[in-house]
Design an enzyme around this catalytic site. Structure first.
Site, short mmCIF file in Angstrom:
data_model
loop_
_atom_site.label_atom_id
_atom_site.label_comp_id
_atom_site.label_asym_id
_atom_site.label_seq_id
_atom_site.Cartn_x
_atom_site.Cartn_y
_atom_site.Cartn_z
N LYS A 207 0.84 -1.20 0.00
CA LYS A 207 0.00 0.00 0.00
C LYS A 207 0.88 1.25 0.00
CE LYS A 207 -3.45 2.40 2.73
NZ LYS A 207 -4.43 2.37 3.82
N GLU A 213 10.51 -4.70 4.48
CA GLU A 213 10.58 -6.11 4.08
C GLU A 213 10.26 -6.26 2.59
OE1 GLU A 213 8.97 -4.88 6.67
OE2 GLU A 213 8.93 -6.26 8.37
N GLY A 267 -4.86 -1.77 4.95
CA GLY A 267 -4.07 -2.93 4.51
C GLY A 267 -4.77 -4.24 4.79
N ARG A 268 -5.31 -4.40 5.99
CA ARG A 268 -5.93 -5.69 6.35
C ARG A 268 -7.33 -5.85 5.76
NH1 ARG A 268 -4.79 -2.25 10.27
NH2 ARG A 268 -6.38 -1.41 11.64
N GLU A 353 -4.91 -6.45 14.76
CA GLU A 353 -4.39 -5.14 14.34
C GLU A 353 -5.51 -4.09 14.41
OE1 GLU A 353 -0.82 -4.30 11.43
OE2 GLU A 353 -2.64 -4.23 10.25
N HIS A 384 -5.91 -32.52 18.72
CA HIS A 384 -4.80 -33.35 19.20
C HIS A 384 -3.67 -32.50 19.75
CE1 HIS A 384 -6.75 -36.93 17.61
NE2 HIS A 384 -7.17 -36.11 16.65
N LYS A 504 9.36 -0.59 14.28
CA LYS A 504 9.94 -0.25 12.96
C LYS A 504 11.02 0.81 13.13
CE LYS A 504 5.78 -0.94 10.11
NZ LYS A 504 4.78 -0.28 9.30
O1 F6P Z 1 3.14 -2.55 9.69
C1 F6P Z 1 1.81 -2.92 9.59
C2 F6P Z 1 1.29 -2.70 8.20
O2 F6P Z 1 1.20 -1.34 7.94
C3 F6P Z 1 -0.03 -3.39 7.97
O3 F6P Z 1 -1.10 -2.66 8.43
C4 F6P Z 1 -0.01 -3.57 6.49
O4 F6P Z 1 -0.96 -4.50 6.05
C5 F6P Z 1 1.41 -4.03 6.29
O5 F6P Z 1 2.16 -3.27 7.24
C6 F6P Z 1 1.98 -3.84 4.93
O6 F6P Z 1 1.96 -2.51 4.53
P1 F6P Z 1 2.17 -2.08 3.02
O7 F6P Z 1 1.07 -2.70 2.24
O8 F6P Z 1 2.13 -0.59 3.02
O9 F6P Z 1 3.50 -2.61 2.57
#
Ligand code: F6P
Length: 540
Positions: A207, A213, A267-268, A353, A384, A504
């Site tokens: 987003k 990452e 995002g979620r 979240e 189990h 972060k």
């Molecule tokens: O760090 C949390 C977050 O912002 C989530 O809410 C989001 O889904 C994820 O990181 C990834 O963010 P992006 O889509 O901006 O890479």
């Protein structure tokens, strides 16, 4: 008077009512009311919810619904669906519902209808996904795509990954789908080992297009491709899904190859947007639309049904009942469907979240429990391992049991056995087993305490015919709205996530410290020591 009591007049009555409920056993409630199931179940959008095995009476529901009314839930629902800026700390509307607004009615943000843009991107996804599926999109050396790699994390990973698994039965056989999220180099390295540069498409999903990452993984993937096929191959092998055109451009992806979404999609909550591109490629446009239709049906139900007949509202109120009033700390989601094995992980982000907050919208601390710890696994596997604790442990763990009546893979007795377990667990949790029953079975006195089950442990049961895109859409929308209902009543902002920021920032500060032996460390003694140990070994 606590501040929540001053905000909700019914709070005290609900607290008082817990005393009454704590004297009741569900087993007796069923015995005394043969219509209990009739009263406490409902169907919507292809899902049946049986909520009769909960620690509630008619009075509980009446009080909970009054609470919802007092918290202006109806108005809050209308505000979300009409594009009000309900994400107050980020000053944004919350419009994932617009992405599945299948009657296409205008939804205005600052006087502008968002639907034309949403439809434009959906059309672009349609044409692109068709080309990948029918082999007319060719890689730089003229070969068809065989492997689609989504690089993203959090909502830019979990949604499409969960949904491709859930709808795997409908996936094209011609393509492999892979997901890279972890910054651990193992994730990308092991994935690339399975791919060939000439036939791999990377979808960089972020987003913000700033996530460490995702950008690091995307750079590694880009270098891998460029090393094999040269710089000019990038445009045929990389597309982006983002709200950040400049970020995409400066990464080196042509904005022509970008699928937009917007700040008003969290995002979620982004599975329904272009973040679902890998899913659309996997199952095809029509089935993707079916999924949107299922969610839309649940949206209509949520907006229109009275609270006592409203599935997300009832599930949200039950969530509040257990967390805030009866002291539950956690919540299990237990899909008896292998295709839904990633659902608990997906719901962890959605729920935790969204509602893992301790500050109210007013800026003051809450003085009540909010979002629970969500966990779960698919099928009978949990039986189990951790079900022991749900049955006989000291924690109250409300659980949702979810299953299809028909398997997409009917094989021998498998599905009957699965369903027998699916029905048995909620029954066992509710009924328990008394010392007298054990005695009558001839169990030795000394073992009776260990073999007894107090029961009275709550669950919802969700049934549907079989896993289809439509059902999946309805199911996910159900949980989204449940989380929304809880957030409104807890008076928290379910759509921000400031709690992820501190870690972060600290990681950014620690990175150069790990890479430079001489950098002075000014952390606590534990953090300093850990950095020193690692850098001394790694910077030999
Ligand atoms: O760090 C949390 C977050 O912002 C989530 O809410 C989001 O889904 C994820 O990181 C990834 O963010 P992006 O889509 O901006 O890479």
């Amino acid at each position: 008077m606590t501040n929540r009591q001053s905000e909700i007049s019914i709070f005290d009555q609900l607290l008082d009512h817990t005393k009454e409920i704590n004297t009741l056993h569900m087993k007796d409630l069923f015995k005394n009311d043969p219509d209990r199931y009739e009263k406490f179940h409902l169907s919507a959008a292809g899902l049946l919810l049986d909520y009769s095995k909960n620690r509630i009476t008619d009075k509980t529901l009446t009080l909970l619904i009054k609470m919802a009314e007092e918290c202006h839930l109806k108005q809050a629902i209308t505000d979300m669906f009409t594009g009000k800026r309900i994400n107050t700390t980020e000053n944004r509307p919350v419009l994932h519902i617009a992405l599945r607004n299948r009657d296409n009615h205008p939804i205005l943000v600052d006087g502008k209808d968002v639907m034309p843009e949403i439809n434009r991107v959906l059309d672009k996804m349609h044409s692109f996904s068709d080309k990948i599926r029918n082999g007319s999109w060719l890689g730089a050396t003229g070969k068809c795509i065989t492997d689609v790699v989504n690089i993203g994390i959090g909502g830019s990973d979990l949604g499409p990954k969960m949904a491709i698994d859930a709808l795997y039965y409908y996936k094209t056989d011609a393509l492999n789908f892979r997901f890279v999220s972890n910054i651990d180099g193992t994730d990308i390295v092991e994935t690339l080992k399975k791919c060939h540069p000439e036939t791999t498409l990377f979808i960089i999903s972020s987003k913000t297009f700033t996530t460490q990452e995702t950008l690091t993984n995307a750079k590694t993937a880009r270098s891998w491709l460029v090393e094999k096929l040269g710089e000019e191959a990038v445009s045929k092998h990389f597309v982006a899904v983002s709200t950040n055109t400049e970020g995409v451009r400066s990464f080196g992806i042509d904005p022509e190859n970008m699928f937009e979404f917007w700040d008003f999609v969290g995002g979620r909550y982004s599975l329904w947007s272009a973040i679902g591109l890998s899913l659309m490629i996997a199952i095809g446009y029509d089935r993707f639309i079916d999924m949107l239709e299922g969610a839309y049906e649940m949206d209509k139900h949520f907006q229109e049904a009275s609270f006592d007949q409203n599935m997300p509202v009832l599930m949200g109120l039950l969530g509040i009942w257990y967390t805030t009033y009866l002291g539950a700390e956690s919540y299990a989601v237990l899909p008896y469907d292998e295709y839904l094995s990633r659902l608990p992980a997906y719901l962890q982000q959605l729920d935790m979240e969204s509602n893992g907050k301790s500050i109210k919208k007013t800026g003051k601390s809450v003085d009540y429990k909010t979002g629970p710890i969500l966990f779960g696994v698919a099928g009978t596997n949990g039986q189990h391992s951790f079900y022991q604790l749900i049955h006989q442990g000291t924690h109250l763990i409300p659980a949702d049991f979810i299953a299809p009546i028909y398997s997409l893979n009917e094989t021998g007795d498998h599905h009957d056995i699965l369903l027998a377990n699916f029905i048995a667990q909620p029954e066992a949790l509710m009924k328990g087993k008394t010392p007298d029953e054990l005695k009558a079975e001839g169990v030795k006195d000394e073992l009776i305490p260990f073999k007894s089950f107090e029961g009275n442990r709550p669950s919802n049961t969700i049934l549907f015919d079989k896993m289809t895109p439509r059902v999946l859409g309805a199911l996910i929308a159900l949980y989204e709205h449940k989380v929304f209902v809880e957030g409104v009543i807890w008076n928290i902002d379910s759509f921000d996530q400031w709690g992820v920021e501190l870690g972060k920032q600290l990681a950014k500060a620690i990175l150069p410290e790990l890479k430079n032996k001489n950098q002075i460390l000014e952390h606590d003694s534990s953090t300093n020591a850990l950095i020193k140990i690692i850098r001394e070994k790694r910077l030999k």
